[in-house]
Enzyme design. Structure first.
Site, PDB file in Angstrom:
ATOM      1  CG  HIS A 176     -37.410 -15.645  -3.290  1.00 39.87           C
ATOM      2  ND1 HIS A 176     -36.129 -15.619  -3.122  1.00 39.87           N
ATOM      3  CD2 HIS A 176     -37.788 -16.460  -2.056  1.00 39.87           C
ATOM      4  CE1 HIS A 176     -35.530 -16.388  -2.158  1.00 39.87           C
ATOM      5  NE2 HIS A 176     -36.453 -16.850  -1.634  1.00 39.87           N
ATOM      6  CE  LYS A 232     -36.398 -13.179   0.987  1.00 40.16           C
ATOM      7  NZ  LYS A 232     -36.192 -14.070  -0.020  1.00 40.16           N
ATOM      8  CG  ASP A 247     -43.224   8.180   5.243  1.00 38.82           C
ATOM      9  OD1 ASP A 247     -44.395   7.682   5.327  1.00 38.82           O
ATOM     10  OD2 ASP A 247     -42.714   8.527   6.597  1.00 38.82           O
ATOM     11  CG  HIS A 295     -30.887 -17.204   3.855  1.00 39.17           C
ATOM     12  ND1 HIS A 295     -31.758 -16.068   3.644  1.00 39.17           N
ATOM     13  CD2 HIS A 295     -31.620 -17.996   3.250  1.00 39.17           C
ATOM     14  CE1 HIS A 295     -32.696 -16.441   3.250  1.00 39.17           C
ATOM     15  NE2 HIS A 295     -32.731 -17.673   2.596  1.00 39.17           N
ATOM     16  CE  LYS A 310     -31.584 -14.825  -0.202  1.00 40.80           C
ATOM     17  NZ  LYS A 310     -31.480 -16.335  -0.238  1.00 40.80           N
ATOM     18  CG  ASP A 338     -12.652  -7.026 -10.785  1.00 44.49           C
ATOM     19  OD1 ASP A 338     -12.045  -8.256 -10.515  1.00 44.49           O
ATOM     20  OD2 ASP A 338     -12.605  -6.780 -12.151  1.00 44.49           O
TER      21      ASP A 338
END
Length: 478
Positions: free
Chosen positions: A217, A219, A224, A396, A398, A403
């Protein structure tokens, strides 16, 4: 004769329940979910469990993936294990010092300082930034994605990758067998003919090898060895708001420059070795001397997640961070099916006076997962957690903010699949400017959201309550 067959079936029925009880006693939620499925669908349910859900499969799966360790990178530089040293500013607050020690020991990667971090808050900005970086590539481009679509966004990426591959840049692409199930051969064929490489991480046919449940899952984009990207955005039209059912797509992605990119590279190398069997004999060209170092600020810890119960770093990291909160916990997630420890940390924080705010979708790309998410809301609301449902489109992101101390951005949702079945990734960020930017984005999302009222929610139709109850039972498997 009939009685003998019935006796055999009854014994087999009891044995399948006994096996689940024996193997899942450490995971009460999973045990309940699988027992429910087996009771509804005897034998078929157990076959599904044995193929996809048993701890044995997860232990074997985790054993297939190992983090590559390379001593020398760039021109004589080394990837060093953390020695526990932290910045002077951290030493001023004992709770932050203790937390950093815990976090560094939970992650296989050290605290990296001097990184530059750019927050990207939608698909257009993310794709523009990635494309710009890829067009500047001179040595290599590495992509590691759950979903790649051959739509207008995918074609945009493909054109750039083909152009760079033809110019001699090394192009490597990993895509997940389920998340990219509809990626056609034309996309892969065009890239390979241009000189690029593309491989499928755990094809859908992996059910025959009992791997169907364990998805990559992540991404990740690395250009370079100097610029890296991670976050919630895959390659597809829906991420620029072109899904007619979901409309506007709200997401969060990061662009990193600095030594934290080394750790993204090592994750890619490990995923690549697991998929292709190729071992990186000389990693130095892929981990060059960093030219974007700033001696102050920019602290980042990369935290990988792998399937299994025994070594679940993402849960431990989030629980440690939430437990250290003294003023606020802000979290946004598209899927909220929390591990019991995460749920307890949020409830305890709210009851202790910490300002706990949670943004979940108003509409979702999965009605079943949304029902499972809502099944956890009564406990959250009763504990004093302020829950908001995003109304502008589909959220979507996450993101977790603790704090003014740290923020987490990555690929892992606050759900059991991300914690126990997927290959995931978090970036823990300690730079106050970055945390402030994420907070501003969060507060803007609140303006686009409706606060849930406990009384009104408790008055929802009985039909919905029953549907939520059923999905709550099976939610650890979603």
């Amino acid at each position: 004769m009939m009685a003998a067959w019935l006796t055999v079936l009854f014994i087999a029925y009891i044995l399948q329940i006994a096996v689940i009880l024996l193997l899942e006693y450490r995971r009460q939620a999973h045990m309940t979910a699988w027992l429910f499925i087996v009771l509804l669908c005897p034998f078929l349910g157990f076959a599904a469990y044995w193929l996809a859900g048993s701890p044995y499969v997860k232990r074997r799966e985790r054993g297939r993936w190992r983090l590559e360790r390379y001593e020398h990178v760039g021109e004589g530089r080394k990837i060093k294990d953390s020695d526990g040293e932290i910045s002077t500013s951290c030493k001023e607050e004992a709770y932050r010092q203790r937390l950093l020690h815990v976090l560094e020991r939970l992650s296989p990667f050290p605290l990296r300082t001097g990184n530059r971090c750019r927050v990207l808050t939608d698909g257009e900005a993310t794709f523009d930034a990635i494309e710009a970086a890829m067009k500047r590539a001179r040595h290599h481009i590495h992509l590691d994605y759950y979903t790649i679509r051959h739509d207008r966004v995918g074609k945009r990426f493909l054109r750039t990758l083909i152009d760079k591959a033809r110019k001699g840049v090394e192009v490597r692409v990993l895509y997940d067998g389920i998340g990219s199930m509809h990626l056609d051969r034309q996309f892969i064929g065009e890239l390979k003919r241009a000189g690029g490489q593309a491989h499928c991480f755990s094809p859908a046919a992996g059910v025959l090898r009992r791997r169907l449940n364990y998805r990559n899952h992540r991404k990740i984009v690395i250009v370079d060895g100097a610029t890296g990207f991670l976050g919630g955005i895959n390659i597809g039209e829906e991420y620029i708001g072109l899904d007619p059912k979901l409309g506007f797509w709200r997401d969060t992605h990061l662009q990193l420059k600095g030594e934290a990119v080394y750790d993204l590279q090592r994750l890619f190398m490990s995923d690549w070795r697991m998929t292709t069997g190729e071992v990186w004999r000389d990693p130095a060209p892929y981990m060059p001397e960093q030219t974007h170092q700033d001696e102050t600020g920019g602290e980042v810890i990369i935290v990988p997640g792998t399937p299994g119960m025994e070594d679940q770093k993402i849960v431990e990291v989030l629980v440690a961070a939430m437990s250290a909160a003294t003023t606020r916990i802000y979290a946004a997630t598209p899927y909220f099916i929390p591990d019991p420890a995460i749920a307890s940390a949020l409830r305890i924080a709210a009851r202790s006076g910490v300002d706990v705010r949670l943004i979940i979708p108003g509409i979702s790309d999965s009605k079943l997962v949304l029902l499972a998410t809502l099944s956890h809301m009564t406990d959250m609301l009763e504990a004093g957690v302020k829950v908001y449902r995003y109304g502008k489109g589909f959220i979507h992101s996450k993101v977790v903010i603790i704090d003014e101390m740290l923020a987490s951005v990555g690929t892992a949702n606050l759900d059991m699949r991300s914690f126990y079945s997927n290959y995931e990734l978090l970036a823990l960020l300690f730079d106050k400017a970055v945390i402030s930017r994420l907070e501003n984005d969060f507060m803007q999302d609140l303006q686009e959201s409706a606060k849930m009222d406990a009384e009104a929610f408790s008055a929802r139709p009985m039909k919905q309550k029953l549907a939520e109850a059923v999905m709550h039972i099976v939610s650890p498997l979603l």
